[in-house]
Design a protein around this motif. Structure first.
Motif, mmCIF file in Angstrom:
data_model
loop_
_atom_site.group_PDB
_atom_site.id
_atom_site.type_symbol
_atom_site.label_atom_id
_atom_site.label_comp_id
_atom_site.label_asym_id
_atom_site.label_seq_id
_atom_site.Cartn_x
_atom_site.Cartn_y
_atom_site.Cartn_z
ATOM 1 N N HIS A 184 -15.365 -13.710 16.694
ATOM 2 C CA HIS A 184 -16.546 -14.463 17.134
ATOM 3 C C HIS A 184 -17.059 -13.841 18.424
ATOM 4 O O HIS A 184 -16.300 -13.630 19.370
ATOM 5 C CB HIS A 184 -16.191 -15.926 17.366
ATOM 6 C CG HIS A 184 -17.335 -16.737 17.883
ATOM 7 N ND1 HIS A 184 -17.367 -17.276 19.144
ATOM 8 C CD2 HIS A 184 -18.511 -17.082 17.297
ATOM 9 C CE1 HIS A 184 -18.494 -17.936 19.321
ATOM 10 N NE2 HIS A 184 -19.209 -17.833 18.212
ATOM 11 N N VAL A 185 -18.362 -13.557 18.462
ATOM 12 C CA VAL A 185 -19.012 -12.979 19.637
ATOM 13 C C VAL A 185 -20.095 -13.938 20.092
ATOM 14 O O VAL A 185 -20.918 -14.387 19.284
ATOM 15 C CB VAL A 185 -19.615 -11.594 19.329
ATOM 16 C CG1 VAL A 185 -20.244 -10.999 20.595
ATOM 17 C CG2 VAL A 185 -18.558 -10.652 18.774
ATOM 18 N N LEU B 233 -22.381 -14.787 16.950
ATOM 19 C CA LEU B 233 -22.198 -13.907 15.790
ATOM 20 C C LEU B 233 -20.749 -14.004 15.334
ATOM 21 O O LEU B 233 -19.837 -14.071 16.165
ATOM 22 C CB LEU B 233 -22.558 -12.469 16.158
ATOM 23 C CG LEU B 233 -22.299 -11.373 15.118
ATOM 24 C CD1 LEU B 233 -23.390 -10.298 15.205
ATOM 25 C CD2 LEU B 233 -20.933 -10.700 15.314
ATOM 26 N N LEU B 234 -20.567 -14.023 14.026
ATOM 27 C CA LEU B 234 -19.216 -13.967 13.461
ATOM 28 C C LEU B 234 -19.100 -12.679 12.665
ATOM 29 O O LEU B 234 -19.893 -12.424 11.748
ATOM 30 C CB LEU B 234 -18.951 -15.167 12.549
ATOM 31 C CG LEU B 234 -17.555 -15.206 11.913
ATOM 32 C CD1 LEU B 234 -16.480 -15.417 12.976
ATOM 33 C CD2 LEU B 234 -17.462 -16.302 10.852
ATOM 34 N N TYR B 235 -18.108 -11.882 13.028
ATOM 35 C CA TYR B 235 -17.846 -10.624 12.330
ATOM 36 C C TYR B 235 -16.626 -10.824 11.440
ATOM 37 O O TYR B 235 -15.503 -10.978 11.934
ATOM 38 C CB TYR B 235 -17.600 -9.509 13.344
ATOM 39 C CG TYR B 235 -17.363 -8.130 12.744
ATOM 40 C CD1 TYR B 235 -18.423 -7.268 12.499
ATOM 41 C CD2 TYR B 235 -16.076 -7.694 12.447
ATOM 42 C CE1 TYR B 235 -18.211 -6.003 11.976
ATOM 43 C CE2 TYR B 235 -15.850 -6.431 11.921
ATOM 44 C CZ TYR B 235 -16.922 -5.592 11.688
ATOM 45 O OH TYR B 235 -16.710 -4.337 11.161
ATOM 46 N N ASP B 236 -16.844 -10.883 10.148
ATOM 47 C CA ASP B 236 -15.832 -11.128 9.120
ATOM 48 C C ASP B 236 -15.323 -12.569 9.181
ATOM 49 O O ASP B 236 -15.461 -13.270 10.182
ATOM 50 C CB ASP B 236 -14.677 -10.135 9.206
ATOM 51 C CG ASP B 236 -15.057 -8.778 8.608
ATOM 52 O OD1 ASP B 236 -16.013 -8.736 7.820
ATOM 53 O OD2 ASP B 236 -14.400 -7.778 8.937
ATOM 54 N N ALA B 237 -14.744 -12.994 8.071
ATOM 55 C CA ALA B 237 -14.411 -14.412 7.913
ATOM 56 C C ALA B 237 -12.975 -14.640 7.473
ATOM 57 O O ALA B 237 -12.652 -15.708 6.961
ATOM 58 C CB ALA B 237 -15.379 -15.056 6.918
ATOM 59 N N ALA C 198 -18.845 -12.994 25.434
ATOM 60 C CA ALA C 198 -17.426 -13.329 25.217
ATOM 61 C C ALA C 198 -17.133 -13.136 23.746
ATOM 62 O O ALA C 198 -17.983 -13.398 22.888
ATOM 63 C CB ALA C 198 -17.131 -14.766 25.636
ATOM 64 N N ALA C 199 -15.929 -12.692 23.431
ATOM 65 C CA ALA C 199 -15.518 -12.484 22.042
ATOM 66 C C ALA C 199 -14.095 -12.999 21.871
ATOM 67 O O ALA C 199 -13.289 -12.961 22.809
ATOM 68 C CB ALA C 199 -15.609 -11.011 21.653
ATOM 69 N N THR C 200 -13.802 -13.484 20.680
ATOM 70 C CA THR C 200 -12.459 -13.952 20.349
ATOM 71 C C THR C 200 -12.039 -13.355 19.023
ATOM 72 O O THR C 200 -12.721 -13.566 18.001
ATOM 73 C CB THR C 200 -12.399 -15.490 20.256
ATOM 74 O OG1 THR C 200 -12.872 -16.061 21.471
ATOM 75 C CG2 THR C 200 -10.977 -15.950 19.992
ATOM 76 N N ARG D 79 -13.646 -11.303 27.635
ATOM 77 C CA ARG D 79 -14.841 -11.647 28.410
ATOM 78 C C ARG D 79 -15.359 -10.384 29.072
ATOM 79 O O ARG D 79 -14.613 -9.672 29.766
ATOM 80 C CB ARG D 79 -14.543 -12.710 29.455
ATOM 81 C CG ARG D 79 -14.120 -14.046 28.875
ATOM 82 C CD ARG D 79 -14.181 -15.155 29.900
ATOM 83 N NE ARG D 79 -15.547 -15.451 30.306
ATOM 84 C CZ ARG D 79 -16.361 -16.290 29.646
ATOM 85 N NH1 ARG D 79 -15.927 -16.914 28.557
ATOM 86 N NH2 ARG D 79 -17.586 -16.509 30.074
ATOM 87 N N VAL D 80 -16.638 -10.098 28.872
ATOM 88 C CA VAL D 80 -17.275 -8.919 29.456
ATOM 89 C C VAL D 80 -18.367 -9.412 30.396
ATOM 90 O O VAL D 80 -19.341 -10.045 29.966
ATOM 91 C CB VAL D 80 -17.861 -7.998 28.375
ATOM 92 C CG1 VAL D 80 -18.575 -6.820 29.012
ATOM 93 C CG2 VAL D 80 -16.759 -7.507 27.441
#
Length: 791
Positions: free
Chosen positions: A542-543, A550-554, A529-531, A769-770
């Motif tokens: 957020h993944v 995992l957080l991609y960028d902040a 799931a990612a947001t 959601r995947v």
């Protein structure tokens, strides 16, 4: 009466959950039906009772009265909402220069780089709402900050926008906050500023000037003293001088209510006024003969509390507390002795009639819950059993308040202080009976010693409070629970407070334990799931897999005092039950991507950090990873979590330096059996072309893409769009951002490739959601719509 007030409140609450306003015709029909039904209900109630139908009649009357109370709350809230939302800024006036004249309203708030204030335009300002929020920033660091005072009349050229805030799961609703305060547009001063009149136009303007004078005097006397902001907040209600670190200590120890003017402070002012007036009144027999001392004390309590509320700015939370006290005072003046529960519910009715949006505020629920618990606990005591009974009652009451408010605190803040009873036992007497009275005295008298003594007393108090805050288990963090479990937890907390002989206390304890141990569901192995969070003009994604995050960028910074990490990401992680990030990926060092990284690193455990380039390759931001270093992001890096594959596609280690920093963006592809997600940072067309040449078209094909550079036309080249060919393209951009992102041509390009476009500025956070069945994409504003969103 009590149940009718409760049903009225439920009607108010139900309306505030609506996605749209009812059409005017339905509101008219509702009011007409209500006004017709009311006299009919009275006639039925006073009709002689026939033999055998008394019970049925009473039940029918109760049901009809309850329905009418419920409808009255709903209709009253709808009418107030319609009146307020009608006062709106037309869309054609957004983002254009508007010349305004008007008056500064309330106490201006000092910012690090300017000032923010409410502004009431003159009546001739066509299309501009009656009350707006303006910010006036200084243009240079060496320039003096703008100097404005309440009541002054100014001429400005401004740019305005309609109320807009971020919408994230469990996030703060800024648009609702603006609506409750009647601020129907916000903007900033562009130029042509001129003071037209420096006089105060009304009584409240003079009050706000007095507040400003007290604030400035306190800060001047105390200088760099660490708790100067606390004393200012206690007297005039301006909390901006309290540093974020102190707020964190207050939150972890559960004493935030002591430094924000609340019902306790208003009640304290009323009690002090009543005690002084009653003592003086009884010493003059002629006065006692004219008016009983008890009633004189009630008048003094109302006057003292009103005076303090005015000094505090008569804001919405202060007004709620004042209404509660006035209900008690008026009951005493009328010679009545209503039960405490009736007083509490009459205050509830008064608050909701004056402010139907109060049910959206955390302080409303916490205030009434705390007072209700106090009445329940103290009402169960029958007499005094010994010298230490008062202290035992105080301890018992504080523990009861902490226990009863746990479900509320979890629902509102996803945390509660475990050390709150001990911290409050230390802080309440000191703040209530020493610090606050001394601060009052310092505001009234031209002496410095009360202020110095108040600060010294608070400094001594903070030593054990800071020690409690530093304990590892001071704050219990809890994921946002479903509504049914929160309601069950609230009922269980009420049951636990019943006498020890109550047979259902043990099962209630089990329900509370279930609430504290509840965790939200995570993706199944092989799914993710990612947001894409709504952070404004920036990016944070957020993944989550079955056991990893995992957080991609902040996200971006929000001025010098806040950032997306503190305001958006950490609350979201807390509500999602994420206590640890296994990896933090920073795509590149632009501020809108790394501005919140430091807050994230300080607020949650991070296993490792991956950043584009290394110290020699141009990652200029000063964010430091755990252990003082970070891993360089480079193509070819791969890892797998719970059956989900993560792959870095760009940049290439040791490759040619990029012409622009954006082309150093760390590109990550997340792949599961049911679909994939492509995160490209701010990668521009040259970087996209190089990535296609190196990996080929098939490697880039993805189900969902977070569009590069927020939808800028310098990214999303036709070749790259044709290579990715997603089902969904998500644009993370700020509302009415100055770059015009996402660009219409880019939007059309992704749509032409068959993707459905999504954007955070108008749809809020975008959830993905995947699963093995495919992908599902949903927007926060569409999942939980409210009638004020976009209005």
């Amino acid at each position: 009466m009590r149940i009718l007030i409760v049903l009225f409140g439920i009607g108010v609450w139900l309306f505030q959950q609506q996605a749209d306003l009812p059409v005017p015709a339905w509101r008219i029909y509702g009011w007409c039906g209500w006004t017709v039904a009311l006299p009919a209900l009275f006639r039925l109630a006073h009709r002689p009772v026939q033999a055998g139908d008394g019970g049925v009649r009473r039940l029918a009357l109760a049901a009809a009265a309850g329905c009418m109370a419920l409808c009255a709350g709903f209709l009253w809230s709808a009418q107030r909402a319609e009146w307020r939302l009608t006062d709106a800024l037309p869309m054609v006036l957004e983002g254009v220069d508007i010349a305004l004249t008007g008056r500064v309203d309330e106490l201006p708030q000092q910012l690090a780089d300017g000032v923010r204030f409410a502004f009431v335009p003159d009546a001739g300002a066509e299309g501009v709402p009656r009350r707006i929020l303006l910010s006036w920033y200084r243009l240079r660091d060496d320039e003096a900050p703008p100097d404005v005072a309440a009541g002054e009349r100014w001429r400005f050229v401004v740019r305005l926008k309609r109320p807009h805030g971020f919408v994230n799961p469990a996030g703060f609703d800024y648009e609702a906050w603006l609506l409750e305060r009647g601020l129907r547009a916000s903007g900033y001063v562009r130029g042509d500023a001129g003071r037209l009149d420096s006089g105060a136009a009304s009584f409240m303007h003079r009050v706000h000037r007095a507040r400003a004078a007290i604030r400035d005097r306190f800060l001047a006397v105390l200088g760099d003293a660490p708790y100067a902001g606390v004393l200012v907040a206690l007297v005039v209600g301006d909390q901006r001088a309290i540093p974020a670190g102190q707020w964190e200590v207050f939150r972890r120890t559960g004493i935030s209510h002591l430094v924000a003017i609340s019902g306790m402070h208003i009640s304290l002012a009323g009690l002090l006024g009543a005690a002084l007036a009653g003592a003086l009144w009884r010493r003059v027999p002629a006065l006692v003969l004219r008016l009983p001392a008890r009633k004189a004390a009630a008048v003094a309590a109302i006057a003292a509390a009103t005076g303090y509320a005015l000094l505090a700015g008569m804001g919405i939370p202060v007004l709620r507390a004042l209404i509660m006290l006035c209900v008690v005072g008026l009951a005493l003046l009328l010679g009545r002795s209503p039960s405490p529960s009736r007083v509490l519910l009459l205050a509830l009715a008064g608050v909701l009639i004056a402010d139907p949006w109060a049910v959206l505020a955390a302080g409303f629920w916490l205030s009434f819950a705390a007072v209700g618990v106090i009445l329940l606990v103290l009402g169960a005591r029958h007499g005094v059993r010994g010298r230490g009974d008062g202290w035992r009652a105080a301890v018992k009451t504080q523990i009861a308040i902490t226990l009863a408010t746990v479900p509320l605190l979890i629902a509102l803040f996803q945390s509660f202080s475990v050390v709150s009873p001990l911290a409050n036992a230390l802080a309440i007497p000191v703040v209530s009976f020493l610090v606050t009275p001394l601060a009052f005295l310092a505001a009234l008298l031209p002496f410095e010693w009360p202020l110095q003594l108040a600060h010294a007393s608070f400094s001594v108090l903070m030593q054990p409070v800071e020690w409690l805050s530093a304990t590892p288990l001071a704050l219990w963090r809890q994921a946002a629970a479903p509504a049914w479990l929160l309601l069950a937890g609230a009922a269980a907390a009420a049951v636990v407070l019943l006498p020890r002989a109550t047979p259902v206390r043990a099962p209630a304890g089990v329900v509370l334990a279930a609430l504290l141990l509840w965790q939200p569901g995570r993706p199944a192995p092989g799914d993710f799931a990612a947001t894409v969070l709504d952070v404004g003009q920036g990016l944070a994604v957020h993944v989550q897999t079955a056991t990893h995050s995992l957080l991609y960028d902040a996200g971006p910074p929000y001025g010098d005092e806040a950032d997306a990490g503190e305001r958006v990401i950490l609350p979201f992680l807390a509500a999602s039950g994420v206590a640890r990030l296994d990896r933090l990926v920073l795509s590149h060092d632009d501020a809108d991507h790394v501005g919140g990284a430091r807050s994230v690193l300080e607020g949650v455990e991070v296993g490792a950090m991956l950043a584009s380039g290394d110290d020699a390759a141009g990652f200029r931001h000063d964010t430091v990873a755990p252990g003082g270093g970070r891993l360089a992001c480079g193509a070819g890096q791969r890892w797998e979590w719970d059956g989900v594959r993560f792959e870095v596609l760009h940049p290439w280690p040791g490759g040619r330096p990029a012409r622009r920093n954006n082309d150093l963006s760390c590109v990550v592809k997340v792949t599961a059996g049911g679909g994939s997600l492509l995160l490209v940072g701010d990668l521009e067309a040259p970087g996209e072309a190089a990535m296609i040449a190196r990996h080929g078209v098939d490697a880039l094909a993805s189900s969902v893409v977070v569009v590069g550079h927020h939808g800028s036309r310098s990214s999303s080249s036709p070749a790259f769009v044709d290579a990715v060919m997603p089902e969904a393209a998500i644009h993370s951009a700020g509302y009415r951002n100055r770059f015009g992102h996402p660009h219409p041509a880019v939007w059309a390009r992704w749509a032409g490739a068959g993707a459905r476009n999504w954007r955070t500025d108008s749809q809020g956070a975008i959830g993905i959601r995947v699963t093995a069945a495919g992908i599902d994409v949903a927007a926060a504003r569409e999942q939980r719509p409210r009638y004020w969103h976009g209005r």
